[in-house]
Design a protein around this motif. Structure first.
Motif, PDB file in Angstrom:
ATOM      1  N   ALA A  59       1.186  -1.603   0.230  1.00  0.00           N
ATOM      2  CA  ALA A  59       0.043  -0.059  -0.352  1.00  0.00           C
ATOM      3  C   ALA A  59       0.913   0.947   0.384  1.00  0.00           C
ATOM      4  N   GLU A  60       2.424   1.367   0.665  1.00  0.00           N
ATOM      5  CA  GLU A  60       2.346   2.617   0.731  1.00  0.00           C
ATOM      6  C   GLU A  60       3.294   2.381  -0.296  1.00  0.00           C
ATOM      7  N   TYR A  61       3.953   1.666  -0.990  1.00  0.00           N
ATOM      8  CA  TYR A  61       4.087   1.687  -2.282  1.00  0.00           C
ATOM      9  C   TYR A  61       3.699   2.318  -3.362  1.00  0.00           C
ATOM     10  N   ILE A  62       2.207   1.440  -3.423  1.00  0.00           N
ATOM     11  CA  ILE A  62       1.109   2.243  -3.882  1.00  0.00           C
ATOM     12  C   ILE A  62       1.201   3.548  -4.076  1.00  0.00           C
ATOM     13  N   SER A  63       1.055   3.801  -2.380  1.00  0.00           N
ATOM     14  CA  SER A  63       0.632   5.651  -2.776  1.00  0.00           C
ATOM     15  C   SER A  63       2.529   6.125  -3.579  1.00  0.00           C
ATOM     16  N   LEU A  64       3.161   6.193  -3.048  1.00  0.00           N
ATOM     17  CA  LEU A  64       4.278   6.513  -3.202  1.00  0.00           C
ATOM     18  C   LEU A  64       4.180   6.732  -5.093  1.00  0.00           C
ATOM     19  N   SER A  65       3.889   5.997  -6.006  1.00  0.00           N
ATOM     20  CA  SER A  65       4.050   6.502  -6.764  1.00  0.00           C
ATOM     21  C   SER A  65       3.179   7.501  -8.198  1.00  0.00           C
ATOM     22  N   ALA A  66       2.464   8.062  -6.983  1.00  0.00           N
ATOM     23  CA  ALA A  66       1.586   8.969  -7.063  1.00  0.00           C
ATOM     24  C   ALA A  66       2.559  10.638  -7.291  1.00  0.00           C
ATOM     25  N   PRO A  67       1.966  10.629  -8.862  1.00  0.00           N
ATOM     26  CA  PRO A  67       2.291  12.233  -8.922  1.00  0.00           C
ATOM     27  C   PRO A  67       3.640  13.212  -7.657  1.00  0.00           C
ATOM     28  N   SER A  68       2.946  13.749  -7.504  1.00  0.00           N
ATOM     29  CA  SER A  68       2.309  14.803  -6.286  1.00  0.00           C
ATOM     30  C   SER A  68       3.970  13.913  -5.156  1.00  0.00           C
ATOM     31  N   LEU A  69       4.409  12.900  -5.295  1.00  0.00           N
ATOM     32  CA  LEU A  69       5.351  12.005  -4.559  1.00  0.00           C
ATOM     33  C   LEU A  69       6.764  11.903  -4.975  1.00  0.00           C
ATOM     34  N   ALA A  70       6.889  12.437  -6.659  1.00  0.00           N
ATOM     35  CA  ALA A  70       7.854  11.974  -6.979  1.00  0.00           C
ATOM     36  C   ALA A  70       9.150  12.048  -6.377  1.00  0.00           C
ATOM     37  N   SER A  71       9.210  13.647  -5.831  1.00  0.00           N
ATOM     38  CA  SER A  71      10.860  13.658  -5.328  1.00  0.00           C
ATOM     39  C   SER A  71      10.701  12.767  -4.367  1.00  0.00           C
ATOM     40  N   ILE A  72      10.258  12.728  -3.088  1.00  0.00           N
ATOM     41  CA  ILE A  72      10.079  11.676  -1.859  1.00  0.00           C
ATOM     42  C   ILE A  72      10.591  10.690  -2.373  1.00  0.00           C
ATOM     43  N   LYS A  73       9.505   9.578  -3.890  1.00  0.00           N
ATOM     44  CA  LYS A  73       9.672   8.882  -4.185  1.00  0.00           C
ATOM     45  C   LYS A  73      11.357   8.712  -4.264  1.00  0.00           C
ATOM     46  N   GLY A  74      11.875   8.851  -5.661  1.00  0.00           N
ATOM     47  CA  GLY A  74      13.699   9.461  -5.564  1.00  0.00           C
ATOM     48  C   GLY A  74      14.681   9.220  -4.644  1.00  0.00           C
ATOM     49  N   THR A  75      14.427  10.068  -3.473  1.00  0.00           N
ATOM     50  CA  THR A  75      15.221   9.420  -2.180  1.00  0.00           C
ATOM     51  C   THR A  75      14.364   8.792  -1.278  1.00  0.00           C
ATOM     52  N   VAL A  76      13.269   8.262  -0.921  1.00  0.00           N
ATOM     53  CA  VAL A  76      13.840   6.885  -0.628  1.00  0.00           C
ATOM     54  C   VAL A  76      13.964   5.709  -1.442  1.00  0.00           C
ATOM     55  N   LEU A  77      13.453   6.078  -2.294  1.00  0.00           N
ATOM     56  CA  LEU A  77      14.151   4.517  -3.307  1.00  0.00           C
ATOM     57  C   LEU A  77      15.855   4.778  -3.880  1.00  0.00           C
ATOM     58  N   GLU A  78      16.459   6.031  -4.176  1.00  0.00           N
ATOM     59  CA  GLU A  78      17.940   5.797  -4.205  1.00  0.00           C
ATOM     60  C   GLU A  78      18.751   4.614  -4.035  1.00  0.00           C
ATOM     61  N   MET A  79      19.964   4.244  -4.304  1.00  0.00           N
ATOM     62  CA  MET A  79      20.869   3.642  -3.931  1.00  0.00           C
ATOM     63  C   MET A  79      20.908   4.183  -2.542  1.00  0.00           C
ATOM     64  N   MET A  80      22.143   2.790  -2.545  1.00  0.00           N
ATOM     65  CA  MET A  80      22.380   3.384  -1.033  1.00  0.00           C
ATOM     66  C   MET A  80      24.166   3.672  -1.583  1.00  0.00           C
ATOM     67  N   PRO A  81      24.482   4.438  -0.405  1.00  0.00           N
ATOM     68  CA  PRO A  81      25.707   5.510  -0.648  1.00  0.00           C
ATOM     69  C   PRO A  81      27.563   4.005  -0.752  1.00  0.00           C
ATOM     70  N   HIS A  82      27.917   4.377  -1.867  1.00  0.00           N
ATOM     71  CA  HIS A  82      29.225   3.880  -2.037  1.00  0.00           C
ATOM     72  C   HIS A  82      29.677   3.646  -0.869  1.00  0.00           C
ATOM     73  N   PHE A  83      30.918   2.443  -0.684  1.00  0.00           N
ATOM     74  CA  PHE A  83      30.931   1.910   0.691  1.00  0.00           C
ATOM     75  C   PHE A  83      32.579   3.564   0.811  1.00  0.00           C
ATOM     76  N   THR A  84      33.148   4.577   1.896  1.00  0.00           N
ATOM     77  CA  THR A  84      34.368   4.504   1.623  1.00  0.00           C
ATOM     78  C   THR A  84      34.771   3.522   2.818  1.00  0.00           C
ATOM     79  N   GLU A  85      36.676   3.616   2.237  1.00  0.00           N
ATOM     80  CA  GLU A  85      37.598   2.884   2.682  1.00  0.00           C
ATOM     81  C   GLU A  85      38.384   3.490   3.559  1.00  0.00           C
ATOM     82  N   ARG A  86      38.427   2.595   4.645  1.00  0.00           N
ATOM     83  CA  ARG A  86      38.906   3.784   6.268  1.00  0.00           C
ATOM     84  C   ARG A  86      39.534   3.521   7.265  1.00  0.00           C
ATOM     85  N   GLU A  87      40.360   3.147   7.711  1.00  0.00           N
ATOM     86  CA  GLU A  87      41.434   2.552   8.492  1.00  0.00           C
ATOM     87  C   GLU A  87      40.625   2.235   9.908  1.00  0.00           C
TER      88      GLU A  87
END
Length: 162
Positions: A109-137
């Protein structure tokens, strides 16, 4: 980096294809990895976005509710990247928006609601890929390296009394 992502996606894809009745953890891991990194193998023969969804959905019916909920996430992430599977995913969401399991029903139901045109900007944020892993010691590695050199910044200092 991207080579490791492609390796992981290809690995779970190959293993899941070979299994008739995969363990629930394999389906979960495959769902997560393909949802995040399936795009790295989507252009390879036999692993198009629709083939990825079809293979995962083959195991949907026998999956536990938590796995089903994760697979719904995967389908939506793939559809967000590849418009050619959007209709297939929309049909799955509609079908499960009245599921007996509350978690699956709510996700659909949430994903159906998220497909509404008025929520396009939010959908992009919710479904974006995981950020790249940064190597650190790691802190442990730093501490061990420091101790081997003899200068331990974490070691308590002693006062010398006159």
């Amino acid at each position: 980096g991207e080579d490791l992502q492609r390796y992981a996606a290809q690995g779970v894809w190959t293993i899941l294809n070979a299994e008739v009745l995969p363990h629930k953890n394999l389906v979960k891991v495959a769902g997560y990895v393909l949802g995040e990194f399936g795009h790295t193998i989507a252009e390879s023969p036999g692993s198009s976005p629709s083939e990825q969804i079809t293979l995962l959905h083959k195991h949907f019916r026998n999956a536990d509710p938590d796995v089903r909920a994760l697979l719904l996430n995967t389908y939506v992430k793939i559809a967000h990247t590849y418009a050619e599977v959007a209709q297939m995913v929309s049909e799955v969401m509609q079908q499960h928006s009245a599921a007996m399991d509350q978690e699956v029903q709510q996700r659909a139901a949430e994903y159906i609601s998220l497909s509404a045109p008025s929520l396009a900007s939010i959908k992009g944020t919710v479904l974006e890929m995981m950020p790249h892993f940064t190597e650190r010691e790691s802190i442990v590695s730093k501490a061990l390296a420091s101790k081997s050199k003899g200068d331990d910044p974490e070691a308590p200092t002693r006062r010398v009394q006159p």
